[in-house]
Motif scaffolding. Structure first.
Motif, PDB file in Angstrom:
ATOM      1  N   PRO A 115       0.683  -1.286   0.102  1.00  0.00           N
ATOM      2  CA  PRO A 115       0.072   0.057  -0.011  1.00  0.00           C
ATOM      3  C   PRO A 115       1.016   1.354  -0.054  1.00  0.00           C
ATOM      4  CG  PRO A 115      -0.032  -0.817   2.219  1.00  0.00           C
ATOM      5  CD  PRO A 115       0.911  -1.995   1.391  1.00  0.00           C
ATOM      6  N   ILE A 116       2.006   1.275  -0.777  1.00  0.00           N
ATOM      7  CA  ILE A 116       3.066   2.455  -0.656  1.00  0.00           C
ATOM      8  C   ILE A 116       3.011   2.619  -2.208  1.00  0.00           C
ATOM      9  CG2 ILE A 116       5.238   3.136  -0.093  1.00  0.00           C
ATOM     10  CD1 ILE A 116       5.446   0.893   1.948  1.00  0.00           C
ATOM     11  N   MET A 117       2.593   3.817  -2.615  1.00  0.00           N
ATOM     12  CA  MET A 117       2.700   4.515  -3.823  1.00  0.00           C
ATOM     13  C   MET A 117       3.470   5.765  -3.976  1.00  0.00           C
ATOM     14  SD  MET A 117      -1.431   3.536  -4.489  1.00  0.00           S
ATOM     15  CE  MET A 117      -1.890   3.857  -2.857  1.00  0.00           C
ATOM     16  N   ILE A 118       3.515   6.008  -5.345  1.00  0.00           N
ATOM     17  CA  ILE A 118       4.488   7.229  -5.548  1.00  0.00           C
ATOM     18  C   ILE A 118       3.441   8.428  -5.900  1.00  0.00           C
ATOM     19  CG2 ILE A 118       6.025   8.395  -7.155  1.00  0.00           C
ATOM     20  CD1 ILE A 118       7.590   5.715  -7.358  1.00  0.00           C
ATOM     21  N   ALA A 119       3.558   9.577  -5.112  1.00  0.00           N
ATOM     22  CA  ALA A 119       2.875  10.722  -5.293  1.00  0.00           C
ATOM     23  C   ALA A 119       3.337  11.646  -6.481  1.00  0.00           C
ATOM     24  CB  ALA A 119       2.844  11.775  -4.040  1.00  0.00           C
ATOM     25  N   PRO A 120       2.806  12.375  -6.923  1.00  0.00           N
ATOM     26  CA  PRO A 120       3.042  13.355  -8.245  1.00  0.00           C
ATOM     27  C   PRO A 120       4.014  14.413  -7.406  1.00  0.00           C
ATOM     28  CG  PRO A 120       0.759  14.126  -7.664  1.00  0.00           C
ATOM     29  CD  PRO A 120       1.061  12.644  -6.784  1.00  0.00           C
ATOM     30  N   THR A 121       5.098  14.383  -8.214  1.00  0.00           N
ATOM     31  CA  THR A 121       6.040  15.334  -7.846  1.00  0.00           C
ATOM     32  C   THR A 121       6.388  16.063  -9.043  1.00  0.00           C
ATOM     33  OG1 THR A 121       7.894  13.621  -7.639  1.00  0.00           O
ATOM     34  CG2 THR A 121       6.866  14.695  -5.437  1.00  0.00           C
ATOM     35  N   ALA A 122       6.639  17.168  -9.306  1.00  0.00           N
ATOM     36  CA  ALA A 122       6.815  18.160 -10.302  1.00  0.00           C
ATOM     37  C   ALA A 122       8.333  18.219 -10.782  1.00  0.00           C
ATOM     38  CB  ALA A 122       6.299  19.572 -10.238  1.00  0.00           C
ATOM     39  N   MET A 123       8.593  18.133 -11.991  1.00  0.00           N
ATOM     40  CA  MET A 123       9.814  18.597 -12.653  1.00  0.00           C
ATOM     41  C   MET A 123      10.946  17.800 -12.249  1.00  0.00           C
ATOM     42  SD  MET A 123       9.130  22.739 -12.150  1.00  0.00           S
ATOM     43  CE  MET A 123       7.388  23.218 -11.412  1.00  0.00           C
ATOM     44  N   GLN A 124      10.757  16.420 -12.323  1.00  0.00           N
ATOM     45  CA  GLN A 124      11.736  15.571 -11.843  1.00  0.00           C
ATOM     46  C   GLN A 124      13.217  15.806 -12.291  1.00  0.00           C
ATOM     47  OE1 GLN A 124      10.177  11.582 -11.052  1.00  0.00           O
ATOM     48  NE2 GLN A 124       8.357  12.396  -9.824  1.00  0.00           N
ATOM     49  N   LYS A 125      13.293  16.130 -13.792  1.00  0.00           N
ATOM     50  CA  LYS A 125      14.447  16.069 -14.524  1.00  0.00           C
ATOM     51  C   LYS A 125      15.433  17.152 -13.967  1.00  0.00           C
ATOM     52  CE  LYS A 125      13.363  13.813 -18.768  1.00  0.00           C
ATOM     53  NZ  LYS A 125      13.361  13.939 -20.364  1.00  0.00           N
ATOM     54  N   MET A 126      14.770  18.042 -12.920  1.00  0.00           N
ATOM     55  CA  MET A 126      15.776  18.868 -12.232  1.00  0.00           C
ATOM     56  C   MET A 126      16.631  18.160 -11.155  1.00  0.00           C
ATOM     57  SD  MET A 126      13.583  22.393 -11.343  1.00  0.00           S
ATOM     58  CE  MET A 126      12.551  21.702 -10.083  1.00  0.00           C
ATOM     59  N   ALA A 127      16.095  17.129 -10.584  1.00  0.00           N
ATOM     60  CA  ALA A 127      16.582  16.273  -9.894  1.00  0.00           C
ATOM     61  C   ALA A 127      17.657  15.116 -10.369  1.00  0.00           C
ATOM     62  CB  ALA A 127      15.743  15.313  -9.171  1.00  0.00           C
ATOM     63  N   HIS A 128      17.365  14.667 -11.793  1.00  0.00           N
ATOM     64  CA  HIS A 128      18.280  13.873 -12.282  1.00  0.00           C
ATOM     65  C   HIS A 128      17.859  13.722 -13.593  1.00  0.00           C
ATOM     66  CE1 HIS A 128      19.739   9.722 -13.587  1.00  0.00           C
ATOM     67  NE2 HIS A 128      20.328  10.043 -12.421  1.00  0.00           N
ATOM     68  N   PRO A 129      18.890  13.648 -14.736  1.00  0.00           N
ATOM     69  CA  PRO A 129      18.581  13.684 -16.181  1.00  0.00           C
ATOM     70  C   PRO A 129      17.350  12.619 -16.463  1.00  0.00           C
ATOM     71  CG  PRO A 129      20.962  13.702 -15.639  1.00  0.00           C
ATOM     72  CD  PRO A 129      20.299  13.394 -14.379  1.00  0.00           C
ATOM     73  N   GLU A 130      17.390  11.534 -15.789  1.00  0.00           N
ATOM     74  CA  GLU A 130      16.337  10.622 -16.155  1.00  0.00           C
ATOM     75  C   GLU A 130      14.985  10.893 -15.722  1.00  0.00           C
ATOM     76  OE1 GLU A 130      16.735   7.003 -17.724  1.00  0.00           O
ATOM     77  OE2 GLU A 130      17.838   8.592 -18.748  1.00  0.00           O
ATOM     78  N   GLY A 131      15.060  11.751 -14.686  1.00  0.00           N
ATOM     79  CA  GLY A 131      13.471  12.208 -14.108  1.00  0.00           C
ATOM     80  C   GLY A 131      12.554  11.198 -14.064  1.00  0.00           C
ATOM     81  N   GLU A 132      11.375  11.692 -14.483  1.00  0.00           N
ATOM     82  CA  GLU A 132      10.122  10.830 -14.357  1.00  0.00           C
ATOM     83  C   GLU A 132      10.413   9.303 -15.240  1.00  0.00           C
ATOM     84  OE1 GLU A 132       9.093  15.053 -14.066  1.00  0.00           O
ATOM     85  OE2 GLU A 132      10.177  13.786 -15.734  1.00  0.00           O
ATOM     86  N   TYR A 133      11.328   9.139 -16.077  1.00  0.00           N
ATOM     87  CA  TYR A 133      11.505   7.952 -16.590  1.00  0.00           C
ATOM     88  C   TYR A 133      12.028   6.926 -15.491  1.00  0.00           C
ATOM     89  CZ  TYR A 133      11.808  10.110 -21.263  1.00  0.00           C
ATOM     90  OH  TYR A 133      11.552  10.990 -22.520  1.00  0.00           O
ATOM     91  N   ALA A 134      12.982   7.380 -14.676  1.00  0.00           N
ATOM     92  CA  ALA A 134      13.589   6.722 -13.792  1.00  0.00           C
ATOM     93  C   ALA A 134      12.480   6.131 -12.847  1.00  0.00           C
ATOM     94  CB  ALA A 134      14.711   7.336 -12.918  1.00  0.00           C
ATOM     95  N   THR A 135      11.786   7.237 -12.445  1.00  0.00           N
ATOM     96  CA  THR A 135      10.708   6.979 -11.344  1.00  0.00           C
ATOM     97  C   THR A 135       9.636   5.831 -11.870  1.00  0.00           C
ATOM     98  OG1 THR A 135      10.837   9.146 -10.413  1.00  0.00           O
ATOM     99  CG2 THR A 135       8.843   8.053  -9.701  1.00  0.00           C
ATOM    100  N   ALA A 136       9.330   5.882 -13.112  1.00  0.00           N
ATOM    101  CA  ALA A 136       8.324   5.241 -13.388  1.00  0.00           C
ATOM    102  C   ALA A 136       8.838   3.712 -13.653  1.00  0.00           C
ATOM    103  CB  ALA A 136       7.830   5.574 -15.061  1.00  0.00           C
ATOM    104  N   ARG A 137       9.872   3.530 -13.926  1.00  0.00           N
ATOM    105  CA  ARG A 137      10.640   2.247 -13.951  1.00  0.00           C
ATOM    106  C   ARG A 137      10.729   1.617 -12.528  1.00  0.00           C
ATOM    107  NH1 ARG A 137      14.160   4.657 -18.217  1.00  0.00           N
ATOM    108  NH2 ARG A 137      15.632   5.174 -16.747  1.00  0.00           N
ATOM    109  N   ALA A 138      11.399   2.398 -11.521  1.00  0.00           N
ATOM    110  CA  ALA A 138      11.472   1.908 -10.319  1.00  0.00           C
ATOM    111  C   ALA A 138      10.021   1.535  -9.754  1.00  0.00           C
ATOM    112  CB  ALA A 138      11.746   3.103  -9.399  1.00  0.00           C
TER     113      ALA A 138
END
Length: 385
Positions: A90-113
Motif C-alpha cells: 500500500p505504498i505508492m508514488i505521489a505526483p512530484t513536479a519537474m523531476q528532471k531537475m533532480a536527475h537527467p532521467e527524471g520521471e523515466y527513472a521513477t516510472a521504471r522503479a
C-alpha cells in the motif's frame, strides 16, 4: 550542449554509493549537497512559516503502537488492490513536479522503479516528461495528476492523452486555485532551468516558465490555473473521461461528503506537502475525520510526511487504504537515480513488513484501530487516573 546544462547534469547525476543508506530520510542530506540551491529549496520547502511542513512529520511521532503478541507472523501478506488494480504493497508514488531537475532521467527513472516494485506511480501535470514518454518506459500502473487550466480545451486534450497512454486514474488536485506563499522560491526567483520544459504542455505554448520578480512558478500558476474551479468541474471532468477520479487535497469531513456526492472514486487526504496553506493540519491528523465521513463508500488515501514503514502502518490503522510518498522519491532520485527510488520503495516495504510482524498483523486486513493510540486518547487516559 550548453555549459550550464553540462554543469547541471554533473551536479545531479552523481552517486551516493559511498554512503550506507539505512532509511529514506538520509537521502535528503545527499540531495541538498548535490542539487543547485534553487532546485533543492523548491523540493524541500513549505509555505510561509513551514509549521505544517514540520507538523506533517511530528504528528506521526505522537501516535503510539499497541502491538499484539504470540501470533504466527512467519508469513506476511502486504498485497492490496487500488481501484481494482492489484499492487505489491500500500505504498505508492505521489505526483512530484519537474523531476528532471533532480536527475537527467527524471520521471523515466521513477516510472521504471515503480513498475519494478509493482506499485503505482502518479505523474504530475507539471512533469518534465510527457505522458507518452512515461508510457514508453514499459508496463506499469500509472495515475495522472491534473491541474485544471483556464483553457478547458487544454485540460480535455491532456486527459485524453493520458487515457490513450494507458493511465488508469485521474488525481484531481483541488487545493491550488492559487499557489501558496513559498518564500524560498520567492528568494531564489525560482524558474525551470532553460533546457527543461513542462513536457505535457510543450506543443500548446504552455510549456515554458518565464523568470519573474518573485517565483516564476507562482506567476505561471496565476496566469494559467483556473481559480474558479468548483464542484461542477468535477462533474464536467467525469463527462469527458471514463477514468476514475481521485479528489486530491481533502482534509475535512465536509469536503469528503461533497467529493462523494460529486462522484469521486476515491479521496487523497493531502495538504500539498505543506506547500499551500500553512497551519493546515498534518494529513495524519486529518485522516480519521475524512475516513469517518467517507463511511467506506470510497477508498481514502494519504500523502504528506511519510518517511517510515511505521508511518504507513499508522495511516492504515486510522483507515487509509494506502499512502503516497513524494519528497523521498525526488531526494533519492537526485542521489542515486532509478536505483535510489527503487531503494526507497524497498526500504519502506521492509520497514512496513517488520512493523506488521512486530504488531502481530499478517495481512493488511488485520491492521485495526486498536493497534494504535492517538494523543487525544492518551490524554483522556491520563486524565482519568
Amino acid at each position: 550542449m550548453s555549459s550550464l546544462r553540462v554543469l547541471f547534469l554533473v551536479i545531479v547525476s552523481g552517486s551516493a554509493a559511498n554512503m550506507e543508506i539505512t532509511n529514506v530520510s538520509e537521502y535528503e542530506a545527499i540531495a541538498k549537497q548535490k542539487l543547485p540551491k534553487m532546485v533543492y529549496d523548491y523540493y524541500a520547502s513549505g509555505a510561509e512559516d513551514q509549521w505544517t511542513l514540520k507538523e506533517n512529520r511530528e504528528a506521526f511521532s505522537r501516535i503510539l503502537f499497541r502491538p499484539r503478541i504470540l501470533i504466527d507472523v512467519s508469513k506476511i501478506d502486504m498485497t492490496t488492490t487500488v481501484l481494482g488494480f492489484k499492487i505489491s504493497m500500500p505504498i505508492m508514488i505521489a505526483p512530484t513536479a519537474m523531476q528532471k531537475m533532480a536527475h537527467p532521467e527524471g520521471e523515466y527513472a521513477t516510472a521504471r522503479a515503480a513498475s519494478a516494485a509493482n506499485t503505482i506511480m502518479t505523474l504530475s501535470s507539471w512533469a518534465t516528461s510527457s505522458v507518452e514518454e512515461v508510457a514508453s518506459t514499459g508496463p506499469g500502473i500509472r495515475f495522472f495528476q491534473l491541474y485544471v487550466y483556464k483553457d478547458r480545451n487544454v485540460v480535455e486534450q491532456l486527459v485524453r492523452r493520458a487515457e490513450r497512454a494507458g493511465f488508469k486514474a485521474i488525481a484531481l488536485t483541488v487545493d491550488t486555485p492559487r499557489l501558496g506563499r513559498r518564500e524560498a522560491d520567492i528568494k531564489n526567483r525560482f524558474t525551470l532551468p532553460p533546457f527543461l520544459t513542462l513536457k505535457n504542455f510543450e506543443g500548446l505554448d504552455l510549456g515554458k516558465m518565464d523568470k519573474a520578480d518573485d517565483s516564476g512558478l507562482a506567476s505561471y500558476v496565476a496566469g494559467q490555473i483556473d481559480r474558479s474551479l468548483s464542484w461542477r468541474d468535477v462533474k464536467w471532468l467525469q463527462s469527458i473521461t471514463t477514468l476514475p477520479i481521485l479528489v486530491k487535497g481533502v482534509i475535512t469531513a465536509e469536503d469528503t461528503r461533497l467529493s462523494i456526492q460529486n462522484g469521486a472514486a476515491g479521496i487523497i487526504v493531502s495538504n500539498h506537502g505543506a506547500r499551500q496553506l500553512d497551519y493546515a493540519p498534518a494529513t495524519i491528523t486529518a485522516l480519521e475525520e475524512v475516513v469517518k465521513a467517507a463511511q467506506g463508500r470510497v477508498p481514502v488515501f494519504l500523502d504528506g510526511g511519510v518517511r517510515r514503514g511505521t508511518d504507513v502502518f499508522k495511516a492504515l490503522a486510522l483507515g487509509a487504504s494506502g499512502i503516497f510518498i513524494g519528497r523521498p522519491v525526488v531526494f533519492a532520485l537526485a542521489s542515486e537515480g532509478e536505483a535510489g527510488v527503487r531503494k526507497v520503495l524497498q526500504m519502506l516495504r521492509d520497514e512496513f513488513e517488520l512493523t506488521m510482524a512486530l504488531s502481530g498483523c499478517t495481512s493488511l486486513s488485520k491492521i485495526t484501530r486498536n493497534h494504535i493510540v492517538t494523543p487525544s486518547e492518551l490524554n483522556h487516559s491520563i486524565s482519568r487516573l
